[in-house]
Design a protein around this motif. Structure first.
Motif, PDB file in Angstrom:
ATOM      1  N   THR A  70       0.830  -1.199   0.000  1.00  0.00           N
ATOM      2  CA  THR A  70       0.000   0.000   0.000  1.00  0.00           C
ATOM      3  C   THR A  70       0.866   1.251   0.000  1.00  0.00           C
ATOM      4  O   THR A  70       1.861   1.332   0.703  1.00  0.00           O
ATOM      5  N   LYS A  90      -1.573  15.317   7.313  1.00  0.00           N
ATOM      6  CA  LYS A  90      -2.143  14.087   7.844  1.00  0.00           C
ATOM      7  C   LYS A  90      -1.719  12.979   6.897  1.00  0.00           C
ATOM      8  O   LYS A  90      -1.810  13.120   5.683  1.00  0.00           O
ATOM      9  N   LYS A 134      -2.002   9.027   5.497  1.00  0.00           N
ATOM     10  CA  LYS A 134      -2.965   7.932   5.348  1.00  0.00           C
ATOM     11  C   LYS A 134      -2.226   6.692   4.868  1.00  0.00           C
ATOM     12  O   LYS A 134      -1.433   6.750   3.937  1.00  0.00           O
ATOM     13  N   TYR A 135      -2.514   5.567   5.521  1.00  0.00           N
ATOM     14  CA  TYR A 135      -1.942   4.284   5.127  1.00  0.00           C
ATOM     15  C   TYR A 135      -3.021   3.226   5.351  1.00  0.00           C
ATOM     16  O   TYR A 135      -3.479   3.045   6.480  1.00  0.00           O
ATOM     17  N   ASP A 136      -3.435   2.555   4.300  1.00  0.00           N
ATOM     18  CA  ASP A 136      -4.528   1.584   4.373  1.00  0.00           C
ATOM     19  C   ASP A 136      -5.787   2.208   4.975  1.00  0.00           C
ATOM     20  O   ASP A 136      -6.440   1.632   5.826  1.00  0.00           O
ATOM     21  N   ALA A 137      -6.101   3.430   4.576  1.00  0.00           N
ATOM     22  CA  ALA A 137      -7.282   4.175   5.036  1.00  0.00           C
ATOM     23  C   ALA A 137      -7.229   4.491   6.530  1.00  0.00           C
ATOM     24  O   ALA A 137      -8.243   4.809   7.132  1.00  0.00           O
ATOM     25  N   LEU A 138      -6.067   4.412   7.141  1.00  0.00           N
ATOM     26  CA  LEU A 138      -5.896   4.760   8.549  1.00  0.00           C
ATOM     27  C   LEU A 138      -5.095   6.054   8.650  1.00  0.00           C
ATOM     28  O   LEU A 138      -4.177   6.287   7.871  1.00  0.00           O
ATOM     29  N   ASP A 139      -5.432   6.885   9.624  1.00  0.00           N
ATOM     30  CA  ASP A 139      -4.633   8.076   9.906  1.00  0.00           C
ATOM     31  C   ASP A 139      -3.445   7.657  10.754  1.00  0.00           C
ATOM     32  O   ASP A 139      -3.617   7.009  11.793  1.00  0.00           O
ATOM     33  N   ILE A 140      -2.249   8.017  10.306  1.00  0.00           N
ATOM     34  CA  ILE A 140      -1.045   7.679  11.056  1.00  0.00           C
ATOM     35  C   ILE A 140      -0.222   8.938  11.250  1.00  0.00           C
ATOM     36  O   ILE A 140      -0.397   9.930  10.549  1.00  0.00           O
ATOM     37  N   GLU A 182       4.903   6.642  12.751  1.00  0.00           N
ATOM     38  CA  GLU A 182       4.495   5.433  12.053  1.00  0.00           C
ATOM     39  C   GLU A 182       4.981   5.447  10.600  1.00  0.00           C
ATOM     40  O   GLU A 182       5.340   4.416  10.051  1.00  0.00           O
TER      41      GLU A 182
END
Length: 168
Positions: free
Chosen positions: A25, A37, A39-45, A49
């Motif tokens: 991804t 912001k 985004k990684y795999d639809a997650l906020d990191i 990270e």
């Protein structure tokens, strides 16, 4: 016969891949104030990270390290500045806005606002460095994905039933 067919379908569904595309991804970025912001795999990191993810790509990891440092310095100055601006203003409003409190606490509030302003160049530099590092990482991924030897076909469950997907 129905039991054998049901068992065969259950085996196919349990051993198949459920994703439509195989691969790694990419990391995305969205502008936000005062920092990006991620985004990684639809997650906020966060940037920590991101640095952990970029450890696999040496060039991108070397680019993200100074961004992480600048973000830490900028965030520290920003949070101290916000605290120095808000706490004295709270004391002034709690006292009813007397002139004596404004003279004492107004200086600290001004220093706090100045610190918030001083944090913005650090955060801006961290954003630019992180954007460059993520671009390098994502460019490496797209080249990696296209070097697969052959496409793979998977049969598996979808949102509407059983489906056939091809990963390339």
């Amino acid at each position: 016969m129905k039991i054998i067919l049901l068992a065969l379908v259950a085996v196919l569904l349990s051993t198949s891949r459920l994703s439509a595309q195989a691969g790694v991804t990419k990391i995305g970025m969205e502008e936000g104030f005062p920092r990006y912001k991620f985004k990684y795999d639809a997650l906020d990191i966060g940037i920590k990270e991101v640095a952990t993810i970029l450890e696999n790509n040496e060039q991108a990891y070397q680019l993200i390290r100074p961004a992480k440092r600048n973000a830490a310095v900028g965030n520290s100055i920003l949070y101290m500045g916000v605290a120095m601006a808000i706490v004295p203003l709270g004391e002034v409003f709690k006292s009813g806005g007397s002139r004596r409190y404004w003279e004492v606490y107004g200086i600290f509030a001004g220093i706090g606002v100045g610190m918030v302003g001083a944090s913005l160049p650090f955060l801006n530099k961290a954003n630019k460095q992180a954007e460059h590092a993520i671009d390098v990482y994502n460019a490496g991924l797209s080249g990696y994905n296209h070097k697969k030897e052959k496409p793979a076909i998977y049969l598996g469950a979808t949102g509407t039933g059983v489906g056939l997907s091809m990963a390339f």
